[in-house]
Design an enzyme around this catalytic site. Structure first.
Site, short mmCIF file in Angstrom:
data_model
loop_
_atom_site.label_atom_id
_atom_site.label_comp_id
_atom_site.label_asym_id
_atom_site.label_seq_id
_atom_site.Cartn_x
_atom_site.Cartn_y
_atom_site.Cartn_z
N HIS A 45 0.80 -1.23 0.00
CA HIS A 45 0.00 0.00 0.00
C HIS A 45 0.83 1.28 0.00
O HIS A 45 0.28 2.36 0.07
CB HIS A 45 -0.96 0.01 1.19
C1 UD1 Z 1 -2.40 5.21 5.76
C2 UD1 Z 1 -1.16 5.79 6.40
C3 UD1 Z 1 0.01 4.83 6.26
C4 UD1 Z 1 -0.36 3.47 6.81
C5 UD1 Z 1 -1.65 2.97 6.16
C6 UD1 Z 1 -2.08 1.70 6.84
C7 UD1 Z 1 -0.86 8.23 6.38
C8 UD1 Z 1 -0.17 9.36 5.72
N1 UD1 Z 1 -0.76 7.04 5.78
O1 UD1 Z 1 -2.12 5.07 4.37
O2 UD1 Z 1 1.12 5.31 7.00
O3 UD1 Z 1 0.68 2.57 6.55
O4 UD1 Z 1 -2.68 3.95 6.33
O5 UD1 Z 1 -3.03 1.01 6.12
O6 UD1 Z 1 -1.46 8.41 7.41
N2 UD1 Z 1 -9.47 4.37 1.45
C9 UD1 Z 1 -10.68 3.72 1.35
N3 UD1 Z 1 -11.24 3.27 2.51
C10 UD1 Z 1 -10.70 3.44 3.72
C11 UD1 Z 1 -9.47 4.11 3.81
C12 UD1 Z 1 -8.88 4.56 2.67
O7 UD1 Z 1 -11.21 3.54 0.27
O8 UD1 Z 1 -11.30 2.99 4.73
C13 UD1 Z 1 -8.80 4.80 0.21
C14 UD1 Z 1 -9.14 6.23 -0.21
O9 UD1 Z 1 -9.17 6.28 -1.61
C15 UD1 Z 1 -7.93 7.00 0.28
C16 UD1 Z 1 -6.80 5.99 0.12
O10 UD1 Z 1 -7.38 4.73 0.41
O11 UD1 Z 1 -7.72 8.16 -0.45
C17 UD1 Z 1 -5.63 6.24 1.05
O12 UD1 Z 1 -6.04 6.35 2.42
P1 UD1 Z 1 -5.15 7.20 3.47
O13 UD1 Z 1 -5.67 6.99 4.83
O14 UD1 Z 1 -4.99 8.59 3.00
O15 UD1 Z 1 -3.74 6.55 3.33
P2 UD1 Z 1 -3.29 5.04 3.32
O16 UD1 Z 1 -2.66 4.74 2.02
O17 UD1 Z 1 -4.42 4.19 3.78
N1 UDP Z 2 -3.72 -6.59 8.52
C1 UDP Z 2 -4.99 -7.16 8.57
N2 UDP Z 2 -5.62 -7.48 7.39
C2 UDP Z 2 -5.04 -7.31 6.17
C3 UDP Z 2 -3.73 -6.73 6.13
C4 UDP Z 2 -3.12 -6.37 7.32
O1 UDP Z 2 -5.54 -7.34 9.65
O2 UDP Z 2 -5.67 -7.62 5.16
C5 UDP Z 2 -3.06 -6.19 9.79
C6 UDP Z 2 -1.66 -6.74 10.01
O3 UDP Z 2 -1.68 -8.00 10.64
C7 UDP Z 2 -1.06 -5.67 10.92
C8 UDP Z 2 -1.69 -4.38 10.42
O4 UDP Z 2 -2.87 -4.78 9.72
O5 UDP Z 2 -1.46 -5.90 12.28
C9 UDP Z 2 -0.75 -3.64 9.50
O6 UDP Z 2 -1.42 -2.58 8.90
P1 UDP Z 2 -0.95 -1.90 7.55
O7 UDP Z 2 -0.05 -2.81 6.79
O8 UDP Z 2 -2.17 -1.38 6.90
O9 UDP Z 2 -0.16 -0.61 8.08
P2 UDP Z 2 1.38 -0.30 8.38
O10 UDP Z 2 1.83 -1.23 9.45
O11 UDP Z 2 2.12 -0.42 7.11
O12 UDP Z 2 1.36 1.13 8.83
#
Ligand code: UD1
Ligand code: UDP
Length: 370
Positions: free
Chosen positions: A208
């Protein structure tokens, strides 16, 4: 009767499993009212509600409902909503975890209102300011009063940045607390039969990071890499919403074949069980590098750097960079039985949250606010 109040902030998927053990640990303290504020940064059922259910978290006391947006938009909305919450409730401490936008937004609000900030997972550094998370980490640490660290590198990084040693506490890893606590439940998951895979015969993938999935060329290469390594082992790939929307908008659905199973994100218990039984995990996630190290499962991290060096130095993580040829070579070695053996890092013992709440409680009980 509670006379101390603490607000913990959650917003994005990796926050829920970090706050759950903190919430449990505070139950031992009758004088503490522990409240949860969910910013709504993540809001899909599979990115949020499923974790409240599985981690036995109560409904959040405050829900800001900010949703997605640009960095400025999202951070600003969280700040406006959280300022209201803090002003009305005047907590004794605000707890933030990790490195997402909700982390920096809420720590900034609390610090400016004179409320002590506790940062869990402090001190991690990738030294790569092109990652939004690195900016969030550095800024949050610089305004926090309690810095709870998961690995030795965190202590060194904070000292180098001039942070007083008195604020730094090496306590272990709350994400591992959740893993330890919930693994017995995860063992009852039927995820392997649902994905039609056998133990040790498949690979789990998650991606991601904007650097990997936000350009058409990069994402196409990544999906090609998954297709290549799937020749003998199926790949189970629960797709993050950012990645899902990019696969769609770049029309890349056909870049993978039937050996790569794309699915919605899965719940925490299913995901733990899928990792635990995998021959290999390939990822760019932060937390998954730690979970695989704890479980002794080989992990390839497709990034140029990691803020969690202990997972490479002591654990089962390989940092391959974004050169997918080298990642493919390591994947083949691992799958042919040549994986390195790791060990569990110091204090990753399932008790980090107990240490953290003890430190916070002692400090605020001894220094009541005026
Ligand atoms: C965010 C965090 C990242 C973390 C990740 C974990 C920041 C800057 N980034 O990234 O550090 O590793 O979460 O998963 O805080 N979206 C949906 N549904 C949701 C959430 C998001 O559709 O419930 C889509 C939207 O199009 C959104 C995009 O995902 O624009 C990105 O979501 P965002 O929370 O901005 O950043 P992540 O890539 O999820
Ligand atoms: N995770 C989950 N379901 C998924 C992918 C990840 O429950 O489909 C859990 C994973 O075990 C870990 C956390 O989500 O506990 C990690 O989140 P993510 O990779 O979104 O964020 P990051 O750690 O990169 O910030």
């Amino acid at each position: 009767m509670p006379n101390l109040s603490i607000i913990s902030v959650v917003g994005a998927r990796p926050n829920f499993m970090k706050v759950a053990p903190i919430h449990k640990a505070f139950k031992k303290y009758a004088d503490v009212r522990h409240l949860i504020c969910h910013t709504g940064q993540h809001y899909d059922e599979t990115m949020s509600k499923v974790f409240f259910d599985e981690l036995e978290l109560p409904k959040p006391d405050f829900y800001l409902g900010v949703g997605s947006g640009s960095h400025a938009e999202q951070t600003a909305k969280i700040m406006v909503g959280f300022e209201r919450v803090v002003t009305q409730n005047r907590p004794d401490v605000v707890i933030v975890v990790g490195d997402v936008n909700s982390t920096i937004a809420c720590s900034l609000v609390a610090a400016k209102l004179g409320i002590p900030v506790a940062h869990i997972e402090a001190g991690l550094r990738s030294f790569d300011r092109s990652m939004p998370e690195e900016i969030n980490r550095v800024l949050t640490d610089s305004i926090s009063d309690f810095l709870f660290v998961t690995e030795q590198s965190g202590i060194e990084n904070l000292k180098r940045e001039g942070i007083s040693e008195k604020k730094i506490h090496f306590v272990g890893n709350v994400m591992i607390d959740s893993l330890v606590h919930y693994m017995p439940k995860a063992e009852r998951s039927d995820a392997l039969s649902r994905f039609r895979v056998d133990p040790a015969k498949y690979i789990v993938a998650t991606f991601h990071r904007p650097a990997n999935v936000d350009t058409q060329e990069g994402l196409k290469l990544l999906l090609g890499f998954l297709k290549n390594i799937a020749s003998r082992h199926r790949v189970v790939f629960p797709v993050h919403p950012r990645t899902r929307s990019n696969i769609r908008s770049f029309s890349l659905e056909s870049s993978v074949n039937g050996q790569v199973s794309l699915s919605e994100p899965v719940g925490y218990l299913d995901f733990l069980w899928l990792m635990k039984n995998a021959a290999l995990v390939v990822t760019d996630s932060g937390g998954i590098q730690e979970e695989t190290t704890y479980m002794g499962v080989p992990c390839i991290t497709i990034r140029d750097n990691t803020e969690r060096p202990v997972t490479v130095e002591q654990g089962t993580n390989y940092l391959t960079g974004t050169n997918l040829d080298s990642a493919e070579k390591i994947a083949r070695d691992v799958l042919s039985g040549k994986a390195k053996k790791g060990k569990i890092p110091e204090l990753w013992d399932g008790k980090a949250a107990e240490r953290i709440v003890e430190i916070i409680h002692k400090t605020i009980a001894e220094n009541p606010k005026s």
